[in-house]
Design a protein around this motif. Structure first.
Motif, short mmCIF file in Angstrom:
data_model
loop_
_atom_site.label_atom_id
_atom_site.label_comp_id
_atom_site.label_asym_id
_atom_site.label_seq_id
_atom_site.Cartn_x
_atom_site.Cartn_y
_atom_site.Cartn_z
N GLY A 133 0.79 -1.22 0.00
CA GLY A 133 0.00 0.00 0.00
C GLY A 133 0.82 1.27 0.00
N ALA A 134 2.14 1.14 -0.13
CA ALA A 134 3.02 2.31 -0.12
C ALA A 134 3.19 2.87 -1.53
N ILE A 135 3.36 4.19 -1.60
CA ILE A 135 3.62 4.84 -2.89
C ILE A 135 5.06 4.55 -3.30
N PRO A 136 5.31 4.10 -4.51
CA PRO A 136 6.67 3.73 -4.92
C PRO A 136 7.57 4.95 -5.08
N TYR A 137 8.89 4.68 -5.08
CA TYR A 137 9.85 5.74 -5.36
C TYR A 137 9.56 6.30 -6.75
N ASP A 138 9.83 7.60 -6.90
CA ASP A 138 9.87 8.11 -8.26
C ASP A 138 11.30 8.53 -8.56
N TYR A 139 11.73 8.16 -9.75
CA TYR A 139 13.10 8.40 -10.20
C TYR A 139 13.08 9.63 -11.11
N LYS A 140 13.70 10.71 -10.62
CA LYS A 140 13.70 11.99 -11.33
C LYS A 140 15.00 12.10 -12.11
N MET A 141 14.91 11.96 -13.41
CA MET A 141 16.09 11.85 -14.25
C MET A 141 16.38 13.19 -14.92
N HIS A 142 17.48 13.82 -14.51
CA HIS A 142 17.86 15.14 -15.00
C HIS A 142 18.69 15.01 -16.27
N CYS A 143 18.13 15.52 -17.35
CA CYS A 143 18.79 15.40 -18.65
C CYS A 143 19.27 16.76 -19.13
N PHE A 144 20.54 16.83 -19.49
CA PHE A 144 21.17 18.05 -20.01
C PHE A 144 21.46 17.84 -21.49
N ASN A 145 20.94 18.71 -22.33
CA ASN A 145 21.24 18.65 -23.77
C ASN A 145 21.01 17.25 -24.34
N GLY A 146 19.92 16.63 -23.90
CA GLY A 146 19.51 15.35 -24.46
C GLY A 146 20.09 14.12 -23.80
N LYS A 147 20.96 14.29 -22.79
CA LYS A 147 21.61 13.15 -22.14
C LYS A 147 21.38 13.17 -20.63
N LEU A 148 21.18 11.98 -20.07
CA LEU A 148 21.03 11.87 -18.63
C LEU A 148 22.34 12.21 -17.94
N VAL A 149 22.25 13.06 -16.89
CA VAL A 149 23.43 13.44 -16.12
C VAL A 149 23.36 12.89 -14.70
N PHE A 150 22.21 13.03 -14.07
CA PHE A 150 22.05 12.44 -12.73
C PHE A 150 20.58 12.15 -12.46
N THR A 151 20.36 11.24 -11.51
CA THR A 151 19.01 10.86 -11.10
C THR A 151 18.81 11.21 -9.64
N GLN A 152 17.67 11.79 -9.35
CA GLN A 152 17.29 12.21 -8.00
C GLN A 152 16.24 11.25 -7.46
N VAL A 153 16.45 10.80 -6.22
CA VAL A 153 15.47 9.95 -5.55
C VAL A 153 15.11 10.59 -4.22
N ASP A 154 13.82 10.91 -4.04
CA ASP A 154 13.34 11.49 -2.79
C ASP A 154 12.68 10.41 -1.94
N LEU A 155 12.99 10.43 -0.65
CA LEU A 155 12.52 9.40 0.28
C LEU A 155 11.70 10.02 1.41
N ASP A 156 10.69 9.28 1.87
CA ASP A 156 9.91 9.65 3.06
C ASP A 156 9.44 11.10 3.02
N ARG A 157 8.85 11.51 1.90
CA ARG A 157 8.45 12.91 1.74
C ARG A 157 7.35 13.34 2.70
N GLN A 158 6.55 12.39 3.17
CA GLN A 158 5.45 12.75 4.06
C GLN A 158 5.88 12.80 5.53
N THR A 159 7.07 12.28 5.83
CA THR A 159 7.51 12.21 7.23
C THR A 159 8.84 12.92 7.44
N ASN A 160 9.92 12.33 6.93
CA ASN A 160 11.26 12.90 7.10
C ASN A 160 11.94 12.93 5.73
N HIS A 161 11.67 13.97 4.98
CA HIS A 161 12.10 14.07 3.59
C HIS A 161 13.62 14.04 3.48
N THR A 162 14.13 13.06 2.73
CA THR A 162 15.55 12.99 2.41
C THR A 162 15.71 12.84 0.90
#
Length: 303
Positions: free
Chosen positions: A184-213
């Motif tokens: 019943g948990a909401i899955p991670y979302d993978y935020k993929m930052h693309c510069f000039n058409g290419k992936l550079v880094f991916t951001q993963v946010d955790l526990d946004r409703q409680t202790n956001h990291t």
């Protein structure tokens, strides 16, 4: 004091009616403030140094340069949480879209009878205010929820952020199936930052409703030792669908100088989340500061 008033305005009916007249005056001055001046003042306040738009160097400087200089009808469509579905279906296929339950321009349609018995999320299409999670229709104060949505429909996020893509979106309400895992948990979302058409880094946010990291990972899924607004959280294994997500993100990114492409993964099935063109509205501090300059050096602008 400011945060308290903001919560009253956003979360209570009484607070809205008491504070809204002052907000109307505030919004009037926002509207008559030139974009460049507004962006420079806000940048100096949040980042602590002057914004260099003639020769931007840092990631945050370049994001703010894009706010002023990179504007198109495609940006408006892609930022629209309803109309982006057509764009995504065309670019990578509609099998990556989260099932749509309802879309409407009136809050009168947001009633239990119009919603399914499975969990959904209700949101507006033209801002970044999150959404109303409905796991059980009987647990929701529908009158209050409709009021919240009605208030959001009247707001134009452009004036407080100067992210142009939001300015001309036709407001509506979107209801989608809520993605949840077997627990019943909401899955991670993978935020993929693309510069000039290419992936550079991916951001993963955790526990946004409680202790956001938040963790950042490079293109090889190596942890990047920096904090971007939030402290680091537990380490996340590379998803089994990572290569496929990277490929999909880069197909989408061909249309943009910079874009953040969000995906969810449900048991090896990929779902598209949203597109973002000005992450943290260009006001996100990195610790150490080196990474603001480092990522900035990797983003090429058409200057």
């Amino acid at each position: 004091m400011k945060n308290t008033l903001g919560k009253l305005y956003r979360n209570t009916v009484l607070g809205y009616y008491l504070i809204h007249p002052f907000y109307v005056v505030y919004e009037f001055f926002l509207k008559i403030t030139p974009d460049k001046l507004f962006i420079k003042l806000k940048f100096r306040k949040h980042m602590g140094y002057r914004l260099n738009l003639n020769y931007p160097q840092t990631f945050n400087e370049k994001i703010n340069w894009l706010k002023l200089n990179d504007r198109s009808k495609l940006h408006t469509q892609a930022a629209d949480k309803f109309k982006v579905r057509e764009y995504i279906a065309r670019k990578i296929g509609d099998e990556y879209l989260i099932p749509l339950v309802l879309q409407t321009k009136t809050t009168k349609d947001i009633v239990p009878e119009n919603l399914p018995d499975f969990p959904v999320i209700i949101k507006t299409n033209h801002n970044s205010s999150g959404g109303i999670i409905v796991k059980n229709k009987n647990d929701i104060n529908w009158k209050r929820s409709r009021f919240h949505l009605k208030k959001n429909l009247k707001e134009n996020y452009f004036y407080s952020s100067r992210e142009w893509q939001y300015k001309n979106i036709e407001p509506r309400i979107v209801v989608e199936k809520l993605l949840t895992d077997k627990n019943g948990a909401i899955p991670y979302d993978y935020k993929m930052h693309c510069f000039n058409g290419k992936l550079v880094f991916t951001q993963v946010d955790l526990d946004r409703q409680t202790n956001h990291t938040r963790n950042l990972y490079d293109v090889n899924w190596e942890f990047i030792p920096c904090q971007w607004i939030y402290n680091n959280g537990k380490q996340i294994e590379k998803p089994v669908t990572y290569a496929q997500m990277q490929n999909l993100a880069e197909i989408i990114a061909q249309d943009f100088i910079y874009v953040r492409v969000d995906f969810y993964v449900m048991e090896k099935t990929i779902f598209f989340g949203e597109l973002t063109f000005h992450s943290e509205t260009g006001l996100g501090k990195f610790e150490p500061e080196f990474y603001d300059k480092h990522f900035g050096s990797l983003l090429n602008l058409p200057i």
